[in-house]
Design a protein around this motif. Structure first.
Motif, short mmCIF file in Angstrom:
data_model
loop_
_atom_site.label_atom_id
_atom_site.label_comp_id
_atom_site.label_asym_id
_atom_site.label_seq_id
_atom_site.Cartn_x
_atom_site.Cartn_y
_atom_site.Cartn_z
N SER A 174 0.83 -1.20 0.00
CA SER A 174 0.00 0.00 0.00
C SER A 174 0.87 1.26 0.00
N LEU A 175 0.49 2.20 -0.86
CA LEU A 175 1.19 3.47 -0.94
C LEU A 175 0.20 4.62 -0.80
N SER A 176 0.61 5.65 -0.07
CA SER A 176 -0.19 6.87 -0.03
C SER A 176 0.00 7.60 -1.35
N GLU A 177 -0.81 8.63 -1.59
CA GLU A 177 -0.69 9.41 -2.82
C GLU A 177 0.70 10.03 -2.94
N GLY A 178 1.19 10.57 -1.83
CA GLY A 178 2.52 11.18 -1.85
C GLY A 178 3.62 10.17 -2.10
N GLU A 179 3.50 8.99 -1.47
CA GLU A 179 4.51 7.94 -1.65
C GLU A 179 4.51 7.43 -3.09
N PHE A 180 3.32 7.29 -3.69
CA PHE A 180 3.25 6.84 -5.08
C PHE A 180 3.91 7.87 -6.01
N ALA A 181 3.57 9.14 -5.82
CA ALA A 181 4.15 10.20 -6.66
C ALA A 181 5.66 10.23 -6.52
N LEU A 184 7.22 7.12 -8.27
CA LEU A 184 7.19 7.30 -9.72
C LEU A 184 8.29 8.26 -10.16
N ALA A 185 8.51 9.31 -9.40
CA ALA A 185 9.59 10.26 -9.73
C ALA A 185 10.95 9.56 -9.69
N PHE A 186 11.16 8.71 -8.67
CA PHE A 186 12.43 8.00 -8.56
C PHE A 186 12.64 7.02 -9.71
N ILE A 187 11.62 6.20 -10.01
CA ILE A 187 11.84 5.15 -11.01
C ILE A 187 11.84 5.70 -12.44
N GLU A 188 11.34 6.93 -12.63
CA GLU A 188 11.46 7.56 -13.94
C GLU A 188 12.82 8.26 -14.09
N HIS A 189 13.56 8.37 -12.99
CA HIS A 189 14.90 8.97 -13.02
C HIS A 189 15.85 8.09 -12.20
N PRO A 190 15.99 6.82 -12.56
CA PRO A 190 16.79 5.91 -11.74
C PRO A 190 18.28 6.21 -11.82
#
Length: 252
Positions: A174-181, A184-190
């Motif tokens: 489970s991820l909160s909205e902030g954790e998901f965002a 996503l930012a991290f894995i789009e800029h690994p």
């Protein structure tokens, strides 16, 4: 029903993004001031540039979603600018010009503009064109997002449309909205160092100010949920610089 749910989730993901950033490029300062004031009142983040050189300086240091571009300027003209940006940056272009014949409009569109308006420009019509371009760009983004494949890293899998994260054992985390965002930012800029300010810019949601103040807490919570890997945490702190997502990421 399922298709509608996917579309709704895609739209929700896009709605979590920040305000639209507009850049006005025109050598007439009075026109720039007028248009900027009008669009700012309508809730847009607006910047100005007087020529191609200033435009490119701004593009190097900030995001631009929509470009309002004059055709006739000293130095490099708007047609040349539009041609140079076509296919290289995801920027919507509304061209404005005193050259308003059918041939001029066709040339502008062929050079990469999304829309073309003759001068003098009515602020209300320009606003309508901006909103129409936003809708077209949103529809295209939703289509891309709905067809996006999953992200995979270290045995984990993230479905960016349904916002489902599965660990290597297949268990949903489970991820909160902030954790998901943030994820996503991290894995789009690994494997790249991201400063706190950059993370806020990439992952800012409904309340950017709250997210800004809580960025370290959000990272800490996400790090705990992702656990550790051989060699340390998936998200590592880089002293005095920010954070880095250590895993290699692939789509599939």
């Amino acid at each position: 029903m399922k298709e509608r749910q996917v579309a709704a989730m895609a739209a929700e993901a896009i709605d979590a993004s920040e305000q639209t950033h507009i850049l006005i490029v025109d050598d007439d300062p009075s026109l720039r001031t007028l248009v900027r004031a009008f669009l700012t009142q309508e809730g847009y983040v607006v910047a100005e540039a007087e020529d191609a050189t200033a435009l490119r300086r701004l593009l190097d240091r900030q995001r631009v979603d929509i470009l309002i571009l004059d055709v006739m300027m000293p130095g490099e003209d708007g047609l040349s600018i539009a041609r140079s940006l076509a296919g290289k940056q995801d920027i919507g272009i509304i061209m404005v010009s005193a050259l308003g014949t059918e041939g001029d409009r066709i040339t502008g569109l062929e050079m990469g503009a999304d829309d073309y308006l003759p001068k003098p420009v009515s602020p209300r019509e320009l606003l309508a064109r901006v909103r129409a371009l936003q809708r077209r760009r949103r529809s295209a983004a939703e289509t891309r997002l709905a067809s996006m494949t999953h992200y995979h890293f270290e045995g984990w899998r993230l479905d960016p449309v349904r916002r489902v994260l599965r660990d290597p054992a297949g268990i949903i985390i489970s991820l909160s909205e902030g954790e998901f965002a943030l994820l996503l930012a991290f894995i789009e800029h690994p494997q790249k160092i991201l400063t706190r300010d950059h993370l806020v810019e990439l992952a800012r949601g409904v309340d950017a100010d709250v997210f800004d103040r809580a960025i370290d807490t959000q990272v800490s919570r996400l790090r705990r949920k992702l656990g550790t890997r051989a060699g340390g945490d998936l998200i590592q702190t880089v002293r005095s610089e920010g954070y880095i997502f250590q895993a290699a990421v692939r789509r599939g």
